[in-house]
Design an enzyme around this catalytic site. Structure first.
Site, short mmCIF file in Angstrom:
data_model
loop_
_atom_site.label_atom_id
_atom_site.label_comp_id
_atom_site.label_asym_id
_atom_site.label_seq_id
_atom_site.Cartn_x
_atom_site.Cartn_y
_atom_site.Cartn_z
N TRP A 89 108.09 -82.52 51.48
CA TRP A 89 108.45 -80.83 51.00
C TRP A 89 108.98 -80.11 51.93
O TRP A 89 108.31 -80.11 53.16
CB TRP A 89 107.12 -80.23 50.32
CG TRP A 89 107.23 -78.91 50.12
CD1 TRP A 89 107.10 -77.85 51.00
CD2 TRP A 89 107.88 -78.17 48.92
NE1 TRP A 89 107.50 -76.73 50.38
CE2 TRP A 89 107.77 -76.84 49.34
CE3 TRP A 89 107.91 -78.70 47.54
CZ2 TRP A 89 108.03 -75.79 48.44
CZ3 TRP A 89 108.38 -77.84 46.35
CH2 TRP A 89 108.32 -76.45 46.88
N ILE A 90 110.18 -79.40 51.76
CA ILE A 90 110.59 -78.34 52.67
C ILE A 90 110.92 -77.05 51.92
O ILE A 90 111.16 -77.17 50.58
CB ILE A 90 111.77 -78.81 53.31
CG1 ILE A 90 113.01 -78.87 52.67
CG2 ILE A 90 111.62 -80.08 54.21
CD1 ILE A 90 114.39 -79.06 53.19
N ASN A 91 110.79 -75.93 52.60
CA ASN A 91 111.16 -74.74 51.92
C ASN A 91 111.94 -73.85 53.00
O ASN A 91 112.87 -74.27 53.48
CB ASN A 91 110.06 -73.97 51.10
CG ASN A 91 108.64 -73.58 51.82
OD1 ASN A 91 108.28 -74.61 51.87
ND2 ASN A 91 108.62 -72.48 51.87
N ASP A 92 111.61 -72.67 53.14
CA ASP A 92 112.36 -71.66 53.93
C ASP A 92 112.81 -71.94 55.07
O ASP A 92 112.07 -72.47 55.98
CB ASP A 92 111.54 -70.35 54.13
CG ASP A 92 110.60 -69.90 52.97
OD1 ASP A 92 110.79 -70.50 51.95
OD2 ASP A 92 109.91 -68.95 53.09
N GLU A 97 110.13 -60.64 49.49
CA GLU A 97 109.95 -61.69 50.47
C GLU A 97 111.00 -61.88 51.38
O GLU A 97 112.23 -61.40 51.26
CB GLU A 97 109.75 -62.97 49.96
CG GLU A 97 108.65 -62.96 49.25
CD GLU A 97 108.07 -64.38 48.65
OE1 GLU A 97 107.13 -65.01 48.81
OE2 GLU A 97 108.98 -65.03 48.00
N ARG A 121 104.39 -60.11 55.15
CA ARG A 121 104.99 -61.29 55.83
C ARG A 121 106.44 -61.38 56.02
O ARG A 121 107.23 -60.44 55.50
CB ARG A 121 104.42 -62.59 54.94
CG ARG A 121 105.12 -62.32 53.42
CD ARG A 121 104.73 -63.56 52.63
NE ARG A 121 105.08 -63.62 51.26
CZ ARG A 121 104.36 -63.11 50.37
NH1 ARG A 121 103.07 -62.56 50.40
NH2 ARG A 121 104.73 -63.49 48.76
N ASP A 122 106.87 -62.33 56.63
CA ASP A 122 108.17 -62.72 56.93
C ASP A 122 108.99 -61.81 57.74
O ASP A 122 109.90 -61.25 57.16
CB ASP A 122 108.94 -62.98 55.57
CG ASP A 122 108.10 -63.86 54.65
OD1 ASP A 122 107.47 -64.71 54.99
OD2 ASP A 122 108.56 -63.75 53.41
#
Length: 578
Positions: A60-63, A240, A186-187
């Site tokens: 899995w990958i995301n941001d 986000e 966050r972020d």
């Protein structure tokens, strides 16, 4: 930090998970990720894996995180689960490149090590300090489940690959104060330094349904304090992955762009306007919508984006994540999930109305065999023809210019659509509609009998006399409703309006990157972008075909079409020699 949220029939999930190892979608700490050996997937199905979009071999990958350029090397960090093809166990994976096309994957750079991030290392950004030192600011989930902001510095500044990172003991550097939602904080963005020498950055948060770009300030990058007011806010739920950066305007001045990712809708929107360093205030241009109906980088499957300034080529580069739109159970079966969109150059349009974007020029180095079509008439009423000569239209780059032969046949823009977003209009007027001017465009990833096909197309409507602006409304859509025989797929029709004066130019340009399970399109020379995920069962590999179609009454001419076979990017795990 974006996580997956997909709903599946329970009987289907239980049937699959009963046969497979289960990995919970939670955060865990790892004793030694420097030497981590990932667990092999039981089955990795490569037939729909991309050839030239970035994705690791499995899991899995995301941001995208911390994207930057350092000592001749591009760095892509990204949220990654080294154990499975579902969200969880999140670390900062790390890849490096000299051309934004071919990548070498290094060991994870940021992973849980202390009480300030023992429950997860979520998204963040990189800032290059005036002395050339890069620093990462990221969100950690601490021992109490709070979202806190931490810093990390390279262990060896002489290493252009920045393989190892050190977290100071004084982390966290920003913790949620009383009154701040500690589970929605966050972020952090890339920081910027004002004329007063003070550093600023923005963190996404919310108060009930109102999203905020919370502003923080520091003189030493260690001690941070909240500003008196947020940089901006909106009644759109959690903000986000904020991004805030300057762009040059055609008048010689500077605009500032604020982009936020909306957790509720899973879309992004941006504004640009005036930022005052002295008062730390940001005011979007009055002409721009500021909310769910605002401008987007991409009107499709594109989220958690991040930009960076590329000093080597004097450009700003945009990265974004494209989630899967099959089921979680299917991801577990195939052994991988998530891709990064092609990195895009992004800049302010000369007319100052919007941002423009285009795939970075380096991607054209993968172009191979070339097919050209010029002045081909596609008669109205349902005509189509195949684009022959490509080795595999499943991995291709297509640039086309469509000329409308009789724009007077455009249908009136339905008054009921006024105020509606483009996706609503396209859902009502899909690819198979018999219109006046359009739908016309491409059928990509099409099977022999055309039972599977994904449509990328335009439709043109007459604007009402009281609506102002151009005389016509140009709608761009990607319609995957007939893209696959497979079940349990999410197949939304994505759409955006394209700001072109069709009465004056007569032509609409389109570029579409086709990459097995990704269809990434740019209309109007980068005015509108749409990325869609599709999962054909018949139009796979060398069985895929490419067509031009016209379901409108007006004839359409393909003024030019250039299609290229695309080679595959080299994405390797071994370490290069410096």
């Amino acid at each position: 930090m974006a996580s997956a949220a997909r709903t599946l029939p329970l009987f289907f999930v239980f049937a699959v998970l009963a046969l497979l190892p289960v990995t919970e979608a939670s955060h865990r700490s790892f004793a030694d990720l420097q030497s981590l050996e990932t667990v092999d997937a039981k089955h990795v199905d490569d037939k729909l894996r991309t050839g030239f979009h970035f994705q690791p071999p499995k899991h899995w990958i995301n941001d995208p995180n911390g994207v930057m350029y350092y000592k001749g090397v591009y760095h892509l960090f990204y949220q990654y689960n080294p154990k499975a093809a579902v969200w969880g166990n999140i670390v900062w994976a790390h890849a490096v490149s000299t051309d934004l096309v071919n990548w070498v994957m290094l060991d994870p750079a940021i992973y849980p090590t202390g009480p300030f991030d023992e429950n997860g290392c979520w998204s963040g950004s990189a800032t290059v300090l005036p002395d050339g030192t890069p620093v990462i600011m990221y969100t950690g989930i601490d021992a109490d489940g709070r979202q806190v902001q931490n810093v990390a510095y390279p262990k060896d500044l002489a290493d252009p690959y920045l393989r190892e990172w050190v977290k100071p003991d004084y982390n966290p550097v920003i913790a949620p104060d009383a009154g701040v939602n500690a589970t929605a904080f966050r972020d952090p963005t890339t920081a910027w330094q004002g004329p007063d020498g003070v550093w600023r950055l923005v963190i996404g948060t919310k108060d009930n349904h109102r999203g905020f770009a919370a502003l923080y300030r520091s003189r030493d990058f260690r001690h941070w304090a909240p500003a008196r007011r947020a940089l901006h806010s909106g009644d759109t739920g959690m903000w986000e992955c904020p991004d805030f950066y300057p762009v040059a305007s055609s008048t010689g001045g500077t605009k500032h762009v604020l982009k936020v990712s909306l957790d509720l809708t899973r879309f992004e929107y941006y504004t640009f306007g005036e930022y005052d360093h002295a008062s730390d205030t940001y005011v979007p241009d009055a002409a721009l919508a500021d909310g769910n109906d605002g401008l987007r980088y991409d009107y499709g499957n594109f989220y958690a984006s991040k930009t960076f300034l590329d000093p080597a080529k004097h450009r700003r580069v945009l990265w974004g994540w494209a989630n899967e739109s099959d089921s979680t159970a299917a991801d577990v079966l195939k052994g991988w999930a998530g891709v990064q969109a092609i990195p895009r150059k992004i800049w302010l349009a000369p007319d100052g109305k919007q941002l423009l974007q285009w795939p970075v020029a380096e991607i054209e180095s993968l172009r191979g065999n070339h097919v050209n079509i010029t002045d081909a008439l596609v008669s109205g009423g349902g005509s189509y023809f195949e684009v022959n000569g490509l080795a595999t239209p499943a991995q291709a780059d297509v640039e086309a210019s469509f000329q409308v032969m009789d724009v007077d046949k455009a249908e009136p823009f339905d008054p009921a659509w006024r105020g509606a977003d483009a996706q609503t209009v396209c859902a009502a007027r899909g690819a198979d509609t018999k219109g006046g001017v359009g739908p016309f465009g491409l059928w990509v990833l099409a099977s022999d009998e055309l039972k599977e096909r994904t449509a990328v197309f335009f439709s043109v409507f007459k604007r009402g006399t009281d609506d102002g602006g151009n005389k016509h409304v140009v709608l761009m859509c990607t319609d995957p409703s007939r893209s696959s025989y497979a079940e349990h797929l999410y197949k939304p029709t994505f759409a955006g309006f394209v700001d072109v004066d069709i009465a004056e130019t007569g032509k609409i340009p389109l570029r579409t990157l086709i990459d097995h399970s990704v269809v990434e399109s740019f209309g109007g020379h980068g005015k509108t972008a749409i990325l869609s995920r599709v999962y054909p069962t018949k139009a796979v590999g060398d069985k895929a075909r490419l067509f031009v179609f016209n379901n409108g009454e007006s004839d359409v001419k393909v003024a030019s079409l250039n299609a290229y076979d695309m080679g595959s990017a080299k994405i390797r795990t071994e370490t290069l020699q410096i």
